[in-house]
Structure formats: structure tokens, C-alpha cells
Design a protein around this motif. Structure first.
Motif, PDB file in Angstrom:
ATOM      1  N   GLY A   7       0.721  -1.169  -0.074  1.00  0.00           N
ATOM      2  CA  GLY A   7       0.029   0.725   0.060  1.00  0.00           C
ATOM      3  C   GLY A   7       1.160   1.433  -0.069  1.00  0.00           C
ATOM      4  N   ALA A   8       1.830   1.147   0.270  1.00  0.00           N
ATOM      5  CA  ALA A   8       2.628   2.417   0.630  1.00  0.00           C
ATOM      6  C   ALA A   8       2.887   2.485  -0.860  1.00  0.00           C
ATOM      7  CB  ALA A   8       4.033   2.357   1.783  1.00  0.00           C
ATOM      8  N   GLY A   9       3.860   1.447  -1.200  1.00  0.00           N
ATOM      9  CA  GLY A   9       4.622   1.423  -2.269  1.00  0.00           C
ATOM     10  C   GLY A   9       3.424   2.185  -3.058  1.00  0.00           C
ATOM     11  N   GLN A  10       1.612   1.809  -3.513  1.00  0.00           N
ATOM     12  CA  GLN A  10       1.291   2.519  -4.382  1.00  0.00           C
ATOM     13  C   GLN A  10       1.230   3.719  -3.879  1.00  0.00           C
ATOM     14  OE1 GLN A  10      -2.102  -0.350  -3.625  1.00  0.00           O
ATOM     15  NE2 GLN A  10      -0.918  -1.939  -5.248  1.00  0.00           N
ATOM     16  N   LEU A  11       0.877   3.588  -3.009  1.00  0.00           N
ATOM     17  CA  LEU A  11       0.838   5.445  -2.129  1.00  0.00           C
ATOM     18  C   LEU A  11       2.197   6.774  -2.814  1.00  0.00           C
ATOM     19  CD1 LEU A  11      -1.389   8.088  -1.141  1.00  0.00           C
ATOM     20  CD2 LEU A  11      -0.103   6.783   1.103  1.00  0.00           C
ATOM     21  N   LEU A  29       7.014   9.131  -5.801  1.00  0.00           N
ATOM     22  CA  LEU A  29       8.417   8.560  -4.998  1.00  0.00           C
ATOM     23  C   LEU A  29       8.532   7.159  -5.214  1.00  0.00           C
ATOM     24  CD1 LEU A  29       7.142  11.079  -1.967  1.00  0.00           C
ATOM     25  CD2 LEU A  29       9.276  11.374  -3.770  1.00  0.00           C
ATOM     26  N   SER A  30       9.771   6.200  -5.003  1.00  0.00           N
ATOM     27  CA  SER A  30      10.409   4.724  -5.208  1.00  0.00           C
ATOM     28  C   SER A  30      11.247   4.121  -4.722  1.00  0.00           C
ATOM     29  CB  SER A  30      10.054   4.743  -6.557  1.00  0.00           C
ATOM     30  OG  SER A  30      10.920   4.676  -7.430  1.00  0.00           O
ATOM     31  N   ASP A  31      11.497   5.626  -3.436  1.00  0.00           N
ATOM     32  CA  ASP A  31      13.154   4.709  -2.391  1.00  0.00           C
ATOM     33  C   ASP A  31      12.151   4.106  -1.737  1.00  0.00           C
ATOM     34  OD1 ASP A  31      15.384   5.226  -1.901  1.00  0.00           O
ATOM     35  OD2 ASP A  31      14.640   5.947  -0.012  1.00  0.00           O
ATOM     36  N   PRO A  32      12.961   2.349  -1.907  1.00  0.00           N
ATOM     37  CA  PRO A  32      12.477   1.521  -0.693  1.00  0.00           C
ATOM     38  C   PRO A  32      12.890   2.449   0.684  1.00  0.00           C
ATOM     39  CG  PRO A  32      13.671   0.786  -2.535  1.00  0.00           C
ATOM     40  CD  PRO A  32      14.042   2.557  -2.858  1.00  0.00           C
ATOM     41  N   PRO A  33      13.465   2.916   0.970  1.00  0.00           N
ATOM     42  CA  PRO A  33      13.813   3.001   2.157  1.00  0.00           C
ATOM     43  C   PRO A  33      12.110   4.029   2.781  1.00  0.00           C
ATOM     44  CG  PRO A  33      15.117   3.515   1.554  1.00  0.00           C
ATOM     45  CD  PRO A  33      14.964   2.951   0.447  1.00  0.00           C
ATOM     46  N   GLU A  62       9.019   1.950   3.097  1.00  0.00           N
ATOM     47  CA  GLU A  62       9.076   1.163   4.665  1.00  0.00           C
ATOM     48  C   GLU A  62       8.887   2.455   6.024  1.00  0.00           C
ATOM     49  OE1 GLU A  62      13.204  -0.829   5.126  1.00  0.00           O
ATOM     50  OE2 GLU A  62      12.715  -1.536   2.588  1.00  0.00           O
ATOM     51  N   VAL A  63       9.666   3.137   5.684  1.00  0.00           N
ATOM     52  CA  VAL A  63       9.105   4.143   7.166  1.00  0.00           C
ATOM     53  C   VAL A  63       7.998   4.537   6.750  1.00  0.00           C
ATOM     54  CG1 VAL A  63       9.128   7.049   7.533  1.00  0.00           C
ATOM     55  CG2 VAL A  63      11.324   5.818   6.647  1.00  0.00           C
ATOM     56  N   VAL A  64       6.629   4.532   6.079  1.00  0.00           N
ATOM     57  CA  VAL A  64       5.543   5.321   5.662  1.00  0.00           C
ATOM     58  C   VAL A  64       4.709   4.238   6.281  1.00  0.00           C
ATOM     59  CG1 VAL A  64       3.323   5.412   4.135  1.00  0.00           C
ATOM     60  CG2 VAL A  64       6.156   7.196   3.630  1.00  0.00           C
ATOM     61  N   ALA A  65       5.432   2.249   5.788  1.00  0.00           N
ATOM     62  CA  ALA A  65       4.686   1.093   5.818  1.00  0.00           C
ATOM     63  C   ALA A  65       4.284   1.241   7.818  1.00  0.00           C
ATOM     64  CB  ALA A  65       5.327   0.587   4.943  1.00  0.00           C
ATOM     65  N   HIS A  66       5.789   1.284   8.363  1.00  0.00           N
ATOM     66  CA  HIS A  66       6.264   1.259   9.124  1.00  0.00           C
ATOM     67  C   HIS A  66       5.231   2.883  10.061  1.00  0.00           C
ATOM     68  CE1 HIS A  66       8.412   0.614  13.474  1.00  0.00           C
ATOM     69  NE2 HIS A  66       8.622   1.513  13.450  1.00  0.00           N
ATOM     70  N   VAL A  67       4.742   3.348   9.854  1.00  0.00           N
ATOM     71  CA  VAL A  67       4.128   4.935  10.591  1.00  0.00           C
ATOM     72  C   VAL A  67       2.998   4.114  10.356  1.00  0.00           C
ATOM     73  CG1 VAL A  67       3.575   6.587  10.350  1.00  0.00           C
ATOM     74  CG2 VAL A  67       5.521   6.292  10.362  1.00  0.00           C
ATOM     75  N   TRP A  68       2.462   3.691   9.225  1.00  0.00           N
ATOM     76  CA  TRP A  68       1.007   3.451   8.872  1.00  0.00           C
ATOM     77  C   TRP A  68       0.817   2.243  10.300  1.00  0.00           C
ATOM     78  CZ3 TRP A  68      -3.686   4.100   7.324  1.00  0.00           C
ATOM     79  CH2 TRP A  68      -4.304   2.761   7.201  1.00  0.00           C
ATOM     80  N   THR A  69       1.331   1.050  10.696  1.00  0.00           N
ATOM     81  CA  THR A  69       1.142   0.061  10.859  1.00  0.00           C
ATOM     82  C   THR A  69       1.133   0.821  12.348  1.00  0.00           C
ATOM     83  OG1 THR A  69       2.786  -1.479   9.857  1.00  0.00           O
ATOM     84  CG2 THR A  69       1.504  -1.679  12.271  1.00  0.00           C
TER      85      THR A  69
END
Length: 202
Positions: free
Chosen positions: A143-147, A153-157, A160-167
Motif C-alpha cells: 500500500g505504501a509503495g502504491q501511494l 516517489l519510489s525510494d525503498p527506505p 518502509e518508513v511510511v509502512a511502519h508509520v501506517w502500522t
């Protein structure tokens, strides 16, 4: 199936009795954690004897694991179905929240089993909980990657940050919701929609 296996206590069908025990067990484990949960209290809530719990599930670990699978399968299934349906990346966070709220509307403590710090750190329970968390983290990364991708934006870190915050946000929202039983799944979804619209323009 023989009648003795199909029928539980006091004429209640075995499947129905198991569902009652799982619902009561989920709430007790969610409220008190694995370490503090009482099999006596679970039996009392259902109106059965403690030995019956062991007859059905073998042990406290067996009951906890059954409750964990019940919660984890429903949650990961609901999120997977929502994400598979597709839609605008900007709308996906709210759609996922709505699916979670709908899944746990009458069973809110189920969420707590996935992040119970008092549960065994090794063994079957730990492995199952870790598997569910990993699957949810995977959904968050997608989801974070799609958003972020929809914003160029496509930087993997960053992903990961957005996914971590979302969780963390989801966990906090569920915790807030659990303490407010009068707040329905629909009203919670509406509340989140208002907040997201104000904060992010979604």
C-alpha cells in the motif's frame, strides 16, 4: 459424525459451543493478555466448566492459538480482499481501515492477540503471530509503495518508513476504538475519513 461429537454441553451443538468459547477466549486474552488470562473466567463467561475448555482445545495454549488463528485469518483475509479490489491509491488507506473496523466491530479485542507481548516468545503461538504480522506488514509495504508511487516517489527506505508509520497508526486507532464501545465500525470509518481529509486532503 456421531451425536456425541456433534452435540456439545446442554444440547448446544458442538460447533456453536466452540464459537462461544472462541469469542469469550478472544475477549479475555485481548483484555488480560496471554499471561493474565484466566481459563476459569473464560468458562464462566460461556457458562461451561473449565474441564470442557480443555476437552475442546487441549490446553490454554491450544485455545489461545485457536483464537489467534480466528483473528488473524479474518483480518488478513479482509485486508487482502480489500486491496485486491483495487482503486485509487489515495483511497486505499481508508478502505483498509474500513475493512478492519467491519471485521472486528463485534470482536474488537481480537486485534490485541496479534501483538500480545505476554504471549510465548517461541513455539507455535509465536510462529503464528509472527506470520500474521509479517503478512500485515507486507500489505502495508504494498500500500505504501502504491501511494508513494502515485506521487512519483519510489525510494525503498521511504516506502518502509511510511509502512511502519501506517502500522503504528492502525494499532493506535484500534486501541482508541476498543475503549469506546459505543463507536460503531461505520462511525469510526467516518471519523477517520474526516481526519484524513483535513490532514491529507484525501
Amino acid at each position: 459424525m456421531t451425536e456425541s461429537r456433534a452435540v456439545g454441553t446442554k444440547g448446544v451443538p458442538r460447533g456453536e459451543r466452540e464459537s462461544q468459547i472462541l469469542a469469550a477466549g478472544t475477549e479475555e486474552f485481548g483484555r488480560a493478555g496471554y499471561a493474565g488470562a484466566s481459563m476459569v473466567e473464560i468458562a464462566r463467561r460461556v457458562g461451561v466448566t473449565k474441564p470442557l475448555l480443555y476437552q475442546y482445545f487441549g490446553s490454554k495454549d491450544g485455545l489461545y492459538l485457536a483464537c489467534l488463528h480466528r483473528a488473524g485469518d479474518r483480518l488478513t483475509g479482509g485486508v487482502a480482499e480489500t486491496m485486491a479490489a483495487g482503486g485509487e491509491p489515495d483511497r486505499m488507506p481508508l478502505a483498509v481501515l474500513a475493512a478492519i473496523f467491519a471485521t472486528f466491530d463485534q470482536d474488537r479485542y481480537a486485534w490485541k492477540l496479534l501483538r500480545d507481548r505476554t504471549a510465548p516468545a517461541t513455539g507455535e503461538i509465536a510462529a503464528a503471530a509472527e506470520d500474521y504480522r509479517a503478512r500485515l506488514d507486507g500489505f502495508a509495504l504494498v500500500g505504501a509503495g502504491q501511494l508513494l508511487g502515485s506521487r512519483g516517489l519510489s525510494d525503498p527506505p521511504d516506502t518502509e518508513v511510511v509502512a511502519h508509520v501506517w502500522t503504528g497508526v492502525v494499532d493506535s486507532l484500534i486501541g482508541w476504538w476498543i475503549d469506546r464501545p459505543a463507536e460503531s465500525a461505520a462511525s469510526m470509518t467516518d471519523r477517520c475519513a474526516r481526519v484524513m481529509a483535513k490532514l491529507f486532503g484525501w
